[in-house]
Scaffold this motif. Structure first.
Motif, mmCIF file in Angstrom:
data_model
loop_
_atom_site.group_PDB
_atom_site.id
_atom_site.type_symbol
_atom_site.label_atom_id
_atom_site.label_comp_id
_atom_site.label_asym_id
_atom_site.label_seq_id
_atom_site.Cartn_x
_atom_site.Cartn_y
_atom_site.Cartn_z
ATOM 1 N N ASN A 169 -6.550 3.991 1.933
ATOM 2 C CA ASN A 169 -7.487 3.118 2.668
ATOM 3 C C ASN A 169 -7.626 1.777 1.983
ATOM 4 N N GLY A 170 -8.455 0.902 2.564
ATOM 5 C CA GLY A 170 -8.600 -0.453 2.047
ATOM 6 C C GLY A 170 -10.027 -0.710 1.582
ATOM 7 N N ALA B 149 -11.423 3.750 7.799
ATOM 8 C CA ALA B 149 -10.112 3.533 8.409
ATOM 9 C C ALA B 149 -9.076 3.908 7.356
ATOM 10 N N PHE B 150 -8.133 4.773 7.713
ATOM 11 C CA PHE B 150 -7.238 5.312 6.684
ATOM 12 C C PHE B 150 -5.951 5.848 7.299
ATOM 13 N N ARG B 151 -5.001 6.178 6.445
ATOM 14 C CA ARG B 151 -3.811 6.940 6.829
ATOM 15 C C ARG B 151 -3.638 8.032 5.793
ATOM 16 N N ILE B 152 -3.126 9.160 6.193
ATOM 17 C CA ILE B 152 -2.940 10.267 5.256
ATOM 18 C C ILE B 152 -1.460 10.389 4.894
ATOM 19 N N ALA C 4 0.814 -1.221 0.000
ATOM 20 C CA ALA C 4 0.000 0.000 0.000
ATOM 21 C C ALA C 4 0.848 1.273 0.000
ATOM 22 N N GLU C 5 1.833 1.321 0.904
ATOM 23 C CA GLU C 5 2.580 2.575 1.056
ATOM 24 C C GLU C 5 3.393 2.904 -0.196
ATOM 25 N N LEU C 6 4.015 1.880 -0.758
ATOM 26 C CA LEU C 6 4.833 2.078 -1.962
ATOM 27 C C LEU C 6 3.979 2.621 -3.113
ATOM 28 N N ARG D 71 4.018 6.482 -4.929
ATOM 29 C CA ARG D 71 4.161 6.671 -6.384
ATOM 30 C C ARG D 71 3.009 7.500 -6.936
ATOM 31 N N LYS D 72 1.806 7.188 -6.437
ATOM 32 C CA LYS D 72 0.599 7.895 -6.898
ATOM 33 C C LYS D 72 0.639 9.374 -6.522
ATOM 34 N N LEU D 73 1.095 9.641 -5.296
ATOM 35 C CA LEU D 73 1.193 11.025 -4.805
ATOM 36 C C LEU D 73 2.063 11.852 -5.740
ATOM 37 N N GLU D 74 3.182 11.266 -6.154
ATOM 38 C CA GLU D 74 4.121 11.972 -7.029
ATOM 39 C C GLU D 74 3.600 12.107 -8.440
#
Ligand code: C5P
Length: 211
Positions: free
Chosen positions: A161-162, A172-175, A142-144, A148-151
């Motif tokens: 999220n999932g 449930a999420f992380r920013i 997920a983080e990887l 990539r998507k952010l950039e």
């Protein structure tokens, strides 16, 4: 500020009565739109097919397909200070829409699917000083993938999220921001709406965007 928000699934027609879509209810984007309105912003909500009602007191542009959504977003983009792409846009559509109702035959049926436009990627090319927020529903690494998507999509922040969040009342999420990945958070979607509006306001203030 003016918020441009997308919500819901898109629907990609196969023939006159059948389509491809996904489980998105539009709840998250609708709650973000209500939170932005309640915070005193003007809001345009581009809404895919959902039985949920959009909030009162905002501009609602109803769309069906990813291409409709792209056209609506591009038409509204320049006027917006903040773009929040919470829609679950279909990545593929049938190559052609069969006229009338496709008759069944004896054997299998193969559908040729073609890529839909990536709206957020396109909007990223015209970003200027607008704040762009996106979502990523990731299952593996997920983080990887999120980084990539952010950039690639030139985002200021990404809500990672999932699949358990689809059509649910809580999230449930992380920013993820260019500064790094935030801690796990869990809250009702209405609260996530307020959280994201506050985040967009903070990012805009730090960037000196007009308010
Ligand atoms: O690449 P992926 O579909 O995971 O990216 C998710 C983000 O990109 C979401 O914010 C979604 O609204 C947006 N998106 C888009 N156009 C697509 C696919 C996704 O704007 N065709």
């Amino acid at each position: 500020m003016r918020f441009l928000i997308t919500a819901g699934p898109t629907r990609e027609m196969i023939d006159a009565v059948r389509y491809l879509s996904n489980l998105s209810s539009g709840r998250t984007g609708i709650d973000v739109a209500a939170a932005a309105r309640d915070a005193g912003h003007t809001v345009a909500l581009v809404l895919g097919p959902t039985p949920l009602s959009p909030p009162d007191g905002i501009d609602v542009l109803r769309v069906v397909s990813a291409r409709d959504m792209r056209d609506a977003v591009m038409a509204e983009l320049e006027a917006a200070d903040v773009l929040i792409m919470s829609a679950a846009v279909a990545d593929y559509r049938p190559q052609s829409v069969h006229p009338g109702k496709l008759k069944k035959g004896e054997g299998n049926l193969t559908l040729e699917l073609v890529r839909n436009p990536d709206i957020l990627l396109e909007a990223g090319d015209r970003k200027g000083d607008r704040i762009h927020l996106g979502f990523a529903l990731e299952v593996q690494d997920a983080e990887l993938h999120a980084r990539r998507k952010l950039e690639r999509k030139r985002l200021d922040a990404l809500v990672l999220n999932g699949p358990e969040n689809l059509a649910a009342d809580r999230s449930a999420f992380r920013i993820l921001t260019p500064e790094g990945l935030g801690p796990p958070e869990e809250m009702p979607k209405a609260e996530l709406g307020r959280r994201l509006v506050a985040l967009a306001e903070e990012l805009a203030a730090n960037r000196g965007t007009r308010s």
